[in-house]
Write a protein that holds these residues in place. Sequence first.
Motif, PDB file in Angstrom:
ATOM      1  N   VAL A  52       0.840  -1.203   0.000  1.00 45.53           N
ATOM      2  CA  VAL A  52       0.000   0.000   0.000  1.00 45.53           C
ATOM      3  C   VAL A  52       0.871   1.247   0.000  1.00 45.53           C
ATOM      4  N   ASP A  53       2.176   1.050  -0.134  1.00 44.71           N
ATOM      5  CA  ASP A  53       3.070   2.208  -0.099  1.00 44.71           C
ATOM      6  C   ASP A  53       4.024   2.168  -1.288  1.00 44.71           C
ATOM      7  N   TYR A  59      -1.017   1.374  -3.885  1.00 44.00           N
ATOM      8  CA  TYR A  59      -1.072   2.570  -3.063  1.00 44.00           C
ATOM      9  C   TYR A  59      -2.528   2.876  -2.798  1.00 44.00           C
ATOM     10  N   VAL A  60      -2.814   3.900  -1.999  1.00 47.88           N
ATOM     11  CA  VAL A  60      -4.198   4.136  -1.626  1.00 47.88           C
ATOM     12  C   VAL A  60      -4.734   5.415  -2.254  1.00 47.88           C
ATOM     13  N   PRO A  89      -2.911  -5.742   3.449  1.00 40.01           N
ATOM     14  CA  PRO A  89      -1.861  -4.746   3.225  1.00 40.01           C
ATOM     15  C   PRO A  89      -0.608  -5.113   4.024  1.00 40.01           C
ATOM     16  N   VAL A  90       0.536  -5.128   3.350  1.00 41.06           N
ATOM     17  CA  VAL A  90       1.788  -5.485   4.022  1.00 41.06           C
ATOM     18  C   VAL A  90       2.865  -4.444   3.711  1.00 41.06           C
ATOM     19  N   THR A  91       3.975  -4.537   4.413  1.00 37.35           N
ATOM     20  CA  THR A  91       5.126  -3.698   4.128  1.00 37.35           C
ATOM     21  C   THR A  91       6.192  -4.584   3.498  1.00 37.35           C
ATOM     22  N   ASN A  94       7.809  -7.272   5.854  1.00 39.15           N
ATOM     23  CA  ASN A  94       7.070  -8.400   6.438  1.00 39.15           C
ATOM     24  C   ASN A  94       6.214  -9.165   5.426  1.00 39.15           C
ATOM     25  N   ALA A  97       6.877 -12.884   5.634  1.00 42.21           N
ATOM     26  CA  ALA A  97       6.435 -13.438   6.919  1.00 42.21           C
ATOM     27  C   ALA A  97       4.939 -13.735   6.898  1.00 42.21           C
ATOM     28  N   TYR A  98       4.152 -12.877   6.258  1.00 42.04           N
ATOM     29  CA  TYR A  98       2.709 -13.114   6.153  1.00 42.04           C
ATOM     30  C   TYR A  98       2.441 -14.440   5.443  1.00 42.04           C
ATOM     31  N   LYS A 103      -0.782 -16.380   6.970  1.00 40.77           N
ATOM     32  CA  LYS A 103      -1.754 -15.304   7.109  1.00 40.77           C
ATOM     33  C   LYS A 103      -2.135 -14.721   5.752  1.00 40.77           C
ATOM     34  N   ASP A 179      11.427   1.763   4.238  1.00 42.64           N
ATOM     35  CA  ASP A 179      10.455   1.668   3.151  1.00 42.64           C
ATOM     36  C   ASP A 179      10.856   2.623   2.034  1.00 42.64           C
TER      37      ASP A 179
ATOM     38  N   PHE B   4      -5.322  13.947  -3.078  1.00 36.27           N
ATOM     39  CA  PHE B   4      -5.710  13.992  -1.672  1.00 36.27           C
ATOM     40  C   PHE B   4      -5.942  15.446  -1.311  1.00 36.27           C
ATOM     41  N   PHE B  70       6.391  -9.248  16.442  1.00 32.19           N
ATOM     42  CA  PHE B  70       6.644 -10.106  15.282  1.00 32.19           C
ATOM     43  C   PHE B  70       6.555 -11.573  15.684  1.00 32.19           C
ATOM     44  N   PHE B  74       3.535 -13.599  14.034  1.00 34.81           N
ATOM     45  CA  PHE B  74       3.952 -14.522  12.965  1.00 34.81           C
ATOM     46  C   PHE B  74       4.503 -15.823  13.530  1.00 34.81           C
ATOM     47  N   VAL B 163       3.940  -3.301  12.166  1.00 29.21           N
ATOM     48  CA  VAL B 163       4.634  -4.469  11.634  1.00 29.21           C
ATOM     49  C   VAL B 163       3.692  -5.669  11.553  1.00 29.21           C
ATOM     50  N   ARG B 171       1.802   4.595  10.551  1.00 33.44           N
ATOM     51  CA  ARG B 171       1.638   3.803   9.333  1.00 33.44           C
ATOM     52  C   ARG B 171       0.728   4.533   8.345  1.00 33.44           C
ATOM     53  N   GLN B 174       2.666   7.059   6.672  1.00 35.01           N
ATOM     54  CA  GLN B 174       3.544   6.447   5.675  1.00 35.01           C
ATOM     55  C   GLN B 174       2.776   6.158   4.384  1.00 35.01           C
ATOM     56  N   ILE B 175       1.608   5.538   4.549  1.00 35.38           N
ATOM     57  CA  ILE B 175       0.825   5.137   3.380  1.00 35.38           C
ATOM     58  C   ILE B 175       0.399   6.365   2.576  1.00 35.38           C
ATOM     59  N   ASN B 178       3.170   7.934   0.662  1.00 38.32           N
ATOM     60  CA  ASN B 178       3.538   7.206  -0.536  1.00 38.32           C
ATOM     61  C   ASN B 178       2.553   7.419  -1.677  1.00 38.32           C
ATOM     62  N   ALA B 179       1.381   7.943  -1.374  1.00 42.60           N
ATOM     63  CA  ALA B 179       0.427   8.245  -2.434  1.00 42.60           C
ATOM     64  C   ALA B 179       0.493   9.709  -2.825  1.00 42.60           C
TER      65      ALA B 179
END
Lengths: 270, 214
Positions: A52-53, A59-60, A89-91, A94, A97-98, A103, A179, B4, B70, B74, B163, B171, B174-175, B178-179
């Motif tokens: 999502v980044d 992206y969103v 949504p992941v980074t 990770n 790991a998902y 998951k 990121d 946005f 984590f 996980f 995470v 977060r 961040q998201i 990035n947009a």
Amino acid sequence: MKARLCKPMRKTLVAAGLFAGLSALFCSTLTQAGEALDHIIKSKELRVAVPVDYPPYGYVGPDMVPQGLDIDVANLMAKQLGVKLQLVPVTAPNRVAYLQSGKADFTISSLGKTPEREKVIDYSIAYSPFFDAVFGKTALPVKTMADMAGKTVSVTRGSMQDRELTDMAPEAITKRFEDNNSSISAFLSGQTQMVAIGTTVAAALKQKNPNMDIALKVVLSNAPNYIGMNKNEPELRNKVNEIIRQAKADGTLDAISQKWLGAPAGELPE
Amino acid sequence: MYEFTLWDIARNLLLAMRWTVGLSLIAFIGGGLLGALLVVLRLTGTRFLRRLIMLYVQVFQGTPLLLQLFLVYFGLSMFGLETTALVAASICLTLYASAYLSEIWRGCVESIDNGQWEAASSLALSFSEQMRYVILPQALRAGIAPTVGFMVQVVKATALTSVIGFVEMTRAGQIITNATFQPFFIYGSVALMYFALCFPLSLYSRRLEHSLRR
């Protein structure tokens, strides 16, 4: 304080108990391997790890709903499998790991192929191109890998660019960030002289900020994206590859690529 | 690419603030209750129990919260134990906060002069009465500043839950960055929003300290 005599014995007992418990749990998961496709069909739901980044792959919009090339491919997968799509949504750090922890069924998050990753996950055939390059200010005198020696480059930790830079320009001073955006921010704020990112990301950046002084310096590679899934799931992998091949043949993949990258998918490695 | 508006950014950050606040509350309440229990056990328990609690505190203070999150989210599911992100975050934040709070509070109780305990027990007060009427009122005053200081840390530590998939303020920032490619504006706003959460806490703690001193 005085040490007590029975302490070592207790420790051993606790350790033995823990070990027994953990190994029992571990065995219970092993039985599930090889049934991933059945599981997806039965549960009528496909859980896909997406970025999502990472425009334009994921992206969103203002409603915070994910969109992008990876999301379109995820939709295609769900449609062809006849199940409902659930985006996870992941980074970048990770996303594997998902997958490993069950998951998510797939990760469709601009994942490139590396030998390290191939040890822990399986790949489909490629579904989209991805060019990596190093960008810097127009005035910066860098034309080849060798010119990068002693200059700072920001890169996203664990990404394809990170690996390529380390291999191809070992003399450059790499600064690793968590990121993509942090890598770009580092470059924009002058913390680093250059940044290694996907060309599409740079294009999106330039489109948003026409005045930005960011020019292509060195192309690192074309590292196509693959769908990642857990190991030992041959049925699932065959099914996914079949869907991708069909989408290639009927032009769906080219259309998706055209929509987000402005160019057809072209020749992709199997 | 969608544009946005300022309102979109503010709205999405405020929506994400709910997680920051919610996770902080879980940490305060869960960590506070468990931390209080640990303090009592540490003061009254057998030597074995005391050692066990000491080990617990060391483990959770000595490992990064990021890795705890984590491993619980996980790691457990790799062994077939399914946890949802909320359960994993609640467990980790509670354990993490309780370890720190119990250590802070133990220090506060132990900072009370031994003579106070002796004086209290010479009045034939039971342990709970000694605590209730003599020790705690004094320890409380000493404990406010470090407790609130830690709470402020926890508010910011909730950012680590990203995470395991939480979209909390950091977060979300961040998201959105990035947009929109406006890192300085958006991260600046996120920082101000954290400040808006933490500053009143600190302010309240100072007030509380003053009112208890009188």
